[in-house]
Design an enzyme around this catalytic site. Sequence first.
Site, short mmCIF file in Angstrom:
data_model
loop_
_atom_site.label_atom_id
_atom_site.label_comp_id
_atom_site.label_asym_id
_atom_site.label_seq_id
_atom_site.Cartn_x
_atom_site.Cartn_y
_atom_site.Cartn_z
N SER A 144 2.66 -4.68 0.51
CA SER A 144 3.95 -4.77 -0.16
C SER A 144 5.00 -5.19 0.84
O SER A 144 4.92 -4.83 2.02
CB SER A 144 4.35 -3.42 -0.77
N TYR A 158 5.58 5.38 0.07
CA TYR A 158 4.82 4.21 -0.40
C TYR A 158 4.88 3.08 0.63
O TYR A 158 3.86 2.46 0.95
CB TYR A 158 5.41 3.76 -1.73
#
Length: 249
Positions: A144, A158
């Site tokens: 990501s 995350y």
Amino acid sequence: MRDKVILITGGGRGIGAATAVLAAEQGYTVCVSYRQNRDAAHAVVGDIEQRGGEAMAVAADVASEADVVRLFETLDRRFGPLTALVNNAGILERQMRVEDMDAARLARIFATNGTGSFVCAREAIRRMSTRHGGKGGAIVNVSSVAARLGAPDEYVDYAASKAAIDALTIGLSKEVAAEGIRVNAVRPGVIHTDIHASGGEPGRVDRVKDAVPMKRGGQAAEVANAILWLLSEQASYTTGAFIDVAGGR
């Protein structure tokens, strides 16, 4: 024997589902794993089969080592040998500052996003590496852009788990480069998928899109295109590389 067999973890929705359909269009026999949403995963399989492809869905939680081993053994029996792995399964939890996170939340995030990707990569290598009698293959990890940006006030945990995926990509690519396996990663930005609902804000993409240089959220298919390119022979001299599919962020 099937020439191209791909496993996509978390393949029942979003980026995973788009990757599964595109892979089938490009001649792969497809296995998608899912944790809870059986209907979505089987809908992906049905879509592929209606288009003349071959696919199956297997329930497996990548946070469970036993589930991962069973997943790969099921794939061996039905479709093997594996030639491509997409480590796509990932979770996030509700938006929260680090000062409010407990260890249980962190354990859940890292078990799925970090350990799960490591164990899936391990099983793939044991099958694909020429060191183990395999014929080589390719792995694409779905990281990501948060790994670079940190996701402050929302998902630092995350982001950290995805930074671990970046390190896995670099280190593993060097470890198995001489064994016929390429390892690369894509780093999506804000993409229109339902993962944002897990964080408590289904409309997050529309809220933050003006901070993206391209002024829009991305589509799952745009990420899938990058994944399939990295898996293809067009990327035959590419390993340890990252493609940011993030609209310029």
